[in-house]
Design an enzyme around this catalytic site. Sequence first.
Site, short mmCIF file in Angstrom:
data_model
loop_
_atom_site.label_atom_id
_atom_site.label_comp_id
_atom_site.label_asym_id
_atom_site.label_seq_id
_atom_site.Cartn_x
_atom_site.Cartn_y
_atom_site.Cartn_z
N ASP A 21 -2.65 1.21 8.81
CA ASP A 21 -2.91 0.36 7.66
C ASP A 21 -4.28 0.69 7.03
O ASP A 21 -4.42 0.82 5.82
CB ASP A 21 -2.87 -1.08 8.17
CG ASP A 21 -2.77 -2.05 7.04
OD1 ASP A 21 -1.85 -1.91 6.24
OD2 ASP A 21 -3.65 -2.94 6.97
N GLU A 30 -5.47 -4.38 -6.76
CA GLU A 30 -6.63 -4.94 -6.07
C GLU A 30 -6.29 -5.40 -4.65
O GLU A 30 -7.04 -5.19 -3.71
CB GLU A 30 -7.19 -6.11 -6.88
CG GLU A 30 -8.49 -6.69 -6.34
CD GLU A 30 -9.65 -5.70 -6.44
OE1 GLU A 30 -9.87 -5.00 -5.45
OE2 GLU A 30 -10.31 -5.64 -7.49
N GLY A 34 -1.75 -15.70 12.64
CA GLY A 34 -1.14 -15.10 11.44
C GLY A 34 -2.03 -14.07 10.78
O GLY A 34 -1.80 -13.68 9.64
N ALA A 65 -7.62 -7.59 0.21
CA ALA A 65 -6.94 -8.80 -0.28
C ALA A 65 -7.55 -9.26 -1.61
O ALA A 65 -7.44 -8.57 -2.61
CB ALA A 65 -6.98 -9.90 0.76
N LYS A 104 0.81 -1.22 0.00
CA LYS A 104 0.00 0.00 0.00
C LYS A 104 0.84 1.27 0.00
O LYS A 104 0.40 2.30 -0.47
CB LYS A 104 -0.89 0.02 1.25
CG LYS A 104 -1.95 -1.06 1.25
CD LYS A 104 -2.66 -1.16 2.59
CE LYS A 104 -1.97 -2.04 3.58
NZ LYS A 104 -1.94 -3.46 3.31
N LYS A 161 -5.40 2.33 3.32
CA LYS A 161 -6.41 1.79 2.41
C LYS A 161 -7.45 2.85 2.08
O LYS A 161 -7.89 2.98 0.94
CB LYS A 161 -7.09 0.57 3.05
CG LYS A 161 -6.15 -0.61 3.17
CD LYS A 161 -6.81 -1.77 3.90
CE LYS A 161 -5.81 -2.93 4.05
NZ LYS A 161 -6.31 -4.00 4.90
N GLU A 220 -0.07 -8.29 11.50
CA GLU A 220 1.31 -8.04 11.11
C GLU A 220 2.20 -8.62 12.20
O GLU A 220 1.73 -8.83 13.33
CB GLU A 220 1.56 -6.53 11.02
CG GLU A 220 0.75 -5.82 9.96
CD GLU A 220 1.18 -6.21 8.56
OE1 GLU A 220 2.39 -6.34 8.31
OE2 GLU A 220 0.29 -6.42 7.72
N VAL A 249 -6.40 -3.36 -0.98
CA VAL A 249 -7.59 -3.16 -0.13
C VAL A 249 -8.43 -4.43 -0.21
O VAL A 249 -8.85 -4.82 -1.29
CB VAL A 249 -8.45 -1.98 -0.64
CG1 VAL A 249 -9.61 -1.73 0.32
CG2 VAL A 249 -7.61 -0.73 -0.80
#
Length: 833
Positions: free
Chosen positions: A699, A627, A685, A632, A600, A703, A688, A630
């Site tokens: 983050d 794509e 997971g 995934a 990003k 986005k 981050e 934002v």
Amino acid sequence: MKAGKHALEVWKFGGASLADGEAIKRAAVRIAAHKGPLVVVASALGGITDLLLDAATNAAAGRLVAAEQAAQAFRSRHQAAAKAAARDRRALRALLAEIDRSSTEFQELCRAVGVLRHLEPRTRDAMVCRGEKLSAAVLAAAITTARRRAKFVDAWDVVRTDHVHGGATPLIPDTTSLARRLLKPTVARGTVPVVPGFIGQAPDGSVATLGRGGSDLTATLLGRALGAKRVVLWKDVSGILTADPRLVPDARLIPELHHQEAAEVAHYGAKVLHPRALIPIAGTRIALHVRSFIHPDVPGTEVTARHVLPGFPVKALALLPAQAVVTVAGKGMVGVHGIAARTFTAVDAERLSVSTIFQGSSESSIGFTVPESEADRAVASVSRVFRQEIETGLIDGVTARKGMAVIAVVGEGMAGTPGIAARVFSALEAGGLNVVAIAQGSSERNISFVVVADDAPEAARRVHAAFQLSKIGGGRARALRRTDVVLLGFGRVGRALADQIAALEDDRQVRIVGLLDRSGYVFDARGLSRRRLLHLAREKDGGGLLADLGGTRANAATALHLMASHAVSRPVVVDVTSEETSDLLLTAVRSGFHLVLANKKPLATSWEAYARLFHSAQGSGRHVRFEATVGAGLPIIDTFNKLDETGDRVRRIEGCVSGTLMFVLSEVSAGRPFSAAVREAVARGYAEPDPRDDLSGMDVARKGLILARMMGYRGPGVQPDDLVPARMKSLPLAQFLERLDELDEEWRTRTKAEARRGRVWRYVVSATPRTVSARLVAVPASSPMGSAAGTRNIISFSSDRYRQEPLVISGPGAGPSVTAAGILNDICDVALR
Ligand code: ADP
Ligand code: ASP
Ligand code: MG
């Protein structure tokens, strides 16, 4: 092997075919397998000439550290190539000693230039000539290893030139007698002389280079001197194409081309041939073949003295970028004798490289194009010649307009075919493209026109289509069906992507050809095997760096240049890092890569950097897809584009775009302690490596900015609501995770208070064309956002069409495999265009 009855051939290997030890070995095997007498001409290893020239420029500007690094890279690339290519111990030792000597000498020259702060063309040639010398020496050793006798013969001994350093012209008679004396006996013994291309000896005994791409000229020159039957130029393309494939994806192989046509194509800057390469063989019966070293089974292009392909009056386009139009204008010029002659005498005196000359029929102006970098010199020199006329007002003045490109339309049949120019112009007009100037060559073998540089790729594609050049008969350029991926970063997402690519059906032909990390790169133009990728993934998990895992040490920009100089087709750089990569991506676009981003940061920096990237991509016909930045794998950007393209107007995009924050907040509203929720997000997971990167809201803010910019927002980024208290910001990660419990009480109270009002906490981003925000908000528990859970993302679009009830997209919005799927979708999208 004896020379026997076979006729002599001269083979030239370009930089891309001699990129590294492996490539050199492949070239050597092909040479060794050839029956019959052969002379080989070698270019420098791919990217080396640029490296040396940049270093020389840096040295002259006093940037000695940069020059020093280049010298190191020069040394290590040749050492690696030599070790891979030469098996014989003694030969290898001699090669390494020569590499050492040449690199050290180069360092000394850099230092000397650094002290003088001045770079003469003569000195520059002395610096840059070593690229071809070393590659020829390494190639000779590799041929010997492949069991054919070969011998390095220095071009300095064979090729004689005039004194114009940096762009010397070979002296044909002198070179002919030397070549016969020095090369013929070797060839007669069945040994292959390997001669460095690009260089020769000037009258004063110094080394002079023949101009960029000059190895092509060395090859035709030696072909003529030795009376060869054929000269073959082995390149990274299947042959001469109807246009530069990096510019016109529809470009096709031209099976046959007349000498004169090839000369025009080369003159107008098609990089595939040196502009003067045809001169030595014009009027001879020597055939010139341009062929692909990757697909040696494809016949390539034959450049011949026969007149060919009459069905295609236009056969190719060439494009000269970065040009300036210089104009001498004035009403008083009409009918005045000698204006043109004096203009071009002035130009000639300055040795300017004029590509096209225009004169309006009214004779009130005369114009010509030169490279942008020569424009000021051209204006000064022409103004000087007409000083008097300018003073008396006969001539208004001499001006230069920079930022132009020349496109030449080339073909022998144009002379007898009416309406060619009209077809060119109606094609451009249909695209709303403006022609700045036009000229028809007196040979009628070309029409060239000037457009604003930004319009040039589009103009080339339109003219290409107007003449149906994609049907020329040589078939689609072979290398073009594939899509070659270079991965920037090779973490979890990169690996998931590698797996998904491996599982693709074959006809998509997507391959990973390169990996880059901060240490260096791994590259194979034929694609990295799955085994190799797996191995690298394992080693990288253990903390390894590519440079230490059989890769090459280099900075990323150099690596990209190098990869671009290979036979990559429809190359795509996929950025899966989380670094600030704007500059690097710009380099990638300029080197011809399309871009697919999961990262990003480059889209969430300054507006200027963002605009520069897209502008530059558009100017060179490259696509940028993002794509996965934002949501995934969710089709969020795609949906926006579809709405936009079909005439809807999106007013607001709103929703939860962080899988991590959705997980944590939905767990908390279900009664779980905040600390436990965060720890589980880490363990699974979702977060981050340092969950504070998610909890800070940064983050999400990025986005949001990306979404807003798509809608036209140009303002600054936002300050997101931060879920990490100031006192915990700079704790080491382990301590932060341990002390998370301190936050539980506050979250419990907060959650309870809202629960009583039927609300839950969500982290919500909201973007419009004028605003963007990232906030912790209490929303009704029964709303779509409030009822979502897990790592779900949920995004709503309010538009003119979806006014009452927004269009909602929802699904898993985090995790390596869905992110990789989003990326792969983008790659395939780029491949289909
Ligand atoms: P070499 O490795 O022999 O020096 P070059 O890199 O100089 O080869 O030339 C090949 C490159 O020229 C191709 O990769 C392609 O991008 C570019 N090119 C430009 N115009 C054309 C064209 N009309 N046909 C083929 N290649 C072209
Ligand atoms: N190595 C030189 C160049 O890059 C000459 C050549 O490749 O023909 O321009
Ligand atoms: Mg070249």
